[in-house]
Design a protein around this motif. Structure first.
Motif, short mmCIF file in Angstrom:
data_model
loop_
_atom_site.label_atom_id
_atom_site.label_comp_id
_atom_site.label_asym_id
_atom_site.label_seq_id
_atom_site.Cartn_x
_atom_site.Cartn_y
_atom_site.Cartn_z
N CYS B 190 3.56 -13.00 -2.01
CA CYS B 190 3.35 -12.44 -2.72
C CYS B 190 2.37 -11.28 -2.33
CB CYS B 190 2.24 -12.93 -4.13
SG CYS B 190 2.87 -14.04 -4.63
N CYS B 191 1.62 -11.13 -1.27
CA CYS B 191 0.41 -10.37 -0.69
C CYS B 191 1.61 -9.03 -0.19
CB CYS B 191 -0.26 -10.63 -0.44
SG CYS B 191 -1.46 -11.62 -1.14
N ARG B 192 2.44 -9.81 0.51
CA ARG B 192 3.63 -9.27 1.33
C ARG B 192 4.48 -8.78 0.53
NH1 ARG B 192 6.52 -9.88 5.93
NH2 ARG B 192 4.88 -11.64 6.85
N LEU B 193 5.06 -9.13 -0.50
CA LEU B 193 5.59 -7.59 -1.21
C LEU B 193 5.08 -6.78 -2.10
CD1 LEU B 193 8.41 -10.55 -2.03
CD2 LEU B 193 8.92 -9.17 -1.29
N GLY B 194 4.05 -7.49 -2.70
CA GLY B 194 3.04 -5.97 -3.08
C GLY B 194 3.30 -4.74 -2.98
N SER B 195 2.48 -5.11 -1.48
CA SER B 195 2.13 -4.20 -0.73
C SER B 195 3.39 -3.21 -0.29
CB SER B 195 0.92 -5.00 0.29
OG SER B 195 2.00 -5.20 1.14
N MET B 196 4.60 -4.06 -0.16
CA MET B 196 5.48 -3.03 1.26
C MET B 196 6.27 -2.17 0.00
SD MET B 196 6.74 -5.67 4.06
CE MET B 196 8.00 -4.65 4.64
N ILE B 197 6.32 -3.04 -1.58
CA ILE B 197 6.44 -2.22 -2.63
C ILE B 197 6.27 -0.92 -2.77
CG2 ILE B 197 6.53 -2.58 -5.00
CD1 ILE B 197 7.91 -5.16 -4.61
N SER B 198 4.73 -1.21 -2.68
CA SER B 198 4.24 0.33 -2.96
C SER B 198 4.02 1.28 -1.44
CB SER B 198 2.57 -0.41 -3.29
OG SER B 198 2.42 -0.50 -4.12
N GLY B 199 4.80 0.53 -0.41
CA GLY B 199 5.52 1.90 0.94
C GLY B 199 4.31 1.00 1.94
N ALA B 200 3.16 -0.12 1.99
CA ALA B 200 3.11 -0.45 2.91
C ALA B 200 3.99 -1.18 4.05
CB ALA B 200 2.17 -1.06 3.28
N ASP B 201 3.78 -0.04 5.31
CA ASP B 201 5.20 -0.77 6.25
C ASP B 201 4.81 -2.28 6.73
OD1 ASP B 201 2.53 -1.05 7.72
OD2 ASP B 201 2.71 0.60 9.48
N ALA B 202 5.92 -2.62 8.02
CA ALA B 202 5.88 -4.13 7.92
C ALA B 202 4.66 -4.92 8.83
CB ALA B 202 7.35 -4.82 8.96
#
Lengths: 331, 331
Positions: B190-202
């Protein structure tokens, strides 16, 4: 494997090879770094069956190529989709074996002795999850989408069937709605996906889906018939399960339709006794068993017509033969 | 909802609005053209809980935006992923309620009275299937792939846990392997997807995943503690379920570790009697309960450190507060 008469040798060997690769994909996908999980997955092998769904993916993929087919036309996408559909199917088999608390006593001995209900639930979930995960590896959202819709439909069919458990007045329309969703939709999707991966357009895919749906409906009716009149040794699984589960099937529904309202109660009583000998006698006398068989034959005939637009080819002939085999099988 | 202290008013309202939209997506996705299916889905409402997973998707999505956050940063993708993760979670709750045939008598009264095991299995399957189907609608194969892997992991965790049922010698490593997979992995995702959808890198996504994993582990340990010492009225669900199911939890494992080999048998006997009064006394005396609590606190502390690289923001503060709330909750 579904026993398709061996008159199409040009196809039998490539098909067998493809199905072996599906088995490998299947096992690779389920392999875990955890020993207990691997041990359970071996248990799933016992559910391995006719490989009907993978067979439909491959044959549909080849049939739309017409006379210019070659076994090189079968792509990794076909194999992955074939493995995914078989995994979905196996998940439903594992979950079908979960015991209802209401039926502990009557079905206690037939269910997964080794691991119990909770393990069966989780094992089925593991299969479903891996099916979607394997499907996602294709990077083809449209395939995920088709199969996601189909599994929704499949679950709806199972839910409606459970809702009508012990409803001995189940009508024909509802019966067909149930089997269309729980059995035929997935087989339809196999044919649709197999053909579209081979480049068929949406219209041709739709036609192949209709073929698969018809074949799937006929398959389910034959399953119903075998559940009533088959022998456990030949069918290879418990018979009279539908009766035990309070699921009305086509021969019983047709018989019920023919009865005068005042005779329905006593027939319902007979169903409840699950005396399959007396039941079979009545279904034979009224012609209900024959009518169910004829209905399945009509479905197969009409399904074959959906293949008319395809050029003749060994794959199309084999799809015809598969459709016939579905209602001629005794297991 | 998870009770996060209300000191972050700038965020509370937008978060509530987003969570309401998640509920709508949830209901829309499950709506069927079949009445019996809709009736069952209403039954699922009773499982509605703290919305921890959607909350993590949203807060992670905002936190990576740092001080320049705005509630416009939350996209449809966040909401869909939030609904999908909640649906996956609910499916596990529904399937956790399925009764093992071995435990019919002892747990008969706690399980889904209305519909029985088979309905619970199919309803859970319907939730899983709709979760994947909703996820596929995003047309973002990488998200399907992340969630497919997570659900595989989740099922593996459940399978290993069942494998170790009644294994009173379960060691700490295996315990953590189980809860990492069955609980923490989904919250991490959840945290990974939430952040990456906001443009966070891997790399940033990985860090957020680690935060969520730590929070998830702590959450599970707190669940274990509440199952032992909570009161049914406050927790809102049956307590002592782990004991009844033969699942060893952290306080018990720590206590067992401290015992001399010759004392372990009698402690095992005590666990089998499920006399939670005497058990709690012993766990308090040995300090095992305290040690489990400290372990959860350490996990929360270290999870918060994973957020150090983020700029300060209301969302980051709220993630901190959520991490604290996870171990301070009494339900």
């Amino acid at each position: 494997m579904l026993e398709i008469p061996g008159e199409h040798e040009t196809l039998t060997t490539p098909l067998q090879e493809q199905l072996q690769q599906v088995q490998m994909l299947f096992q690779q996908q389920l392999a875990s770094d955890l020993d207990p999980v691997n041990a359970l997955c071996q248990h799933v092998e016992q559910y391995r069956g006719k490989m009907l769904r993978p067979t439909m993916v491959f044959l549909s993929g080849l049939a739309v190529k017409g006379a210019r087919w070659s076994d090189q036309d079968l792509l990794e996408q076909h194999r992955v989709v074939a493995a995914v559909t078989e995994m979905i199917h196996m998940a439903t088999l594992v979950h079908d074996d979960v015991l209802d608390d209401a039926s502990v006593r009557r079905r206690g001995t037939t269910v997964n002795h080794l691991h119990g209900n909770e393990m069966a639930v989780m094992l089925g979930d593991y299969l479903i999850s891996n099916a979607f995960s394997l499907c996602s590896s294709l990077d083809e959202p449209w395939i995920n989408s088709v199969l996601g819709n189909v599994t929704n439909t499949l679950c709806e069919g199972e839910l409606v069937q459970l809702h009508h458990r012990d409803d001995l007045q189940l009508d024909r329309d509802t019966y067909f709605q149930i089997i269309r969703r729980k059995t035929a939709a997935l087989i339809g999707a196999c044919c649709r996906l197999g053909s579209m991966i081979s480049g068929a357009d949406a219209v041709a895919g739709e036609r192949m889906d209709r073929f698969g749906m018809g074949l799937g409906l006929a398959f389910q009716i034959q399953d119903d018939i075998l559940d009533l009149e088959g022998s456990q040794e030949v069918v290879g699984k418990s018979i009279n399960r539908d009766l035990a589960n309070g699921m009305m099937t086509l021969p019983l529904i047709i018989h019920m339709e023919q009865l005068e309202p005042e005779d329905r109660t006593s027939f319902s009583e007979l169903i409840r006794t699950r005396d399959s000998g007396v039941l079979l006698e009545q279904l034979a006398q009224s012609g209900a068993m024959e009518a169910a068989r004829n209905h399945a034959m009509d479905l197969v005939r009409s399904a074959k017509q959906d293949l008319e637009e395809l050029e003749d080819s060994p794959a199309r002939q084999m799809l015809h033969a598969a459709a016939d085999a579905v209602i001629e099988r005794s297991f």
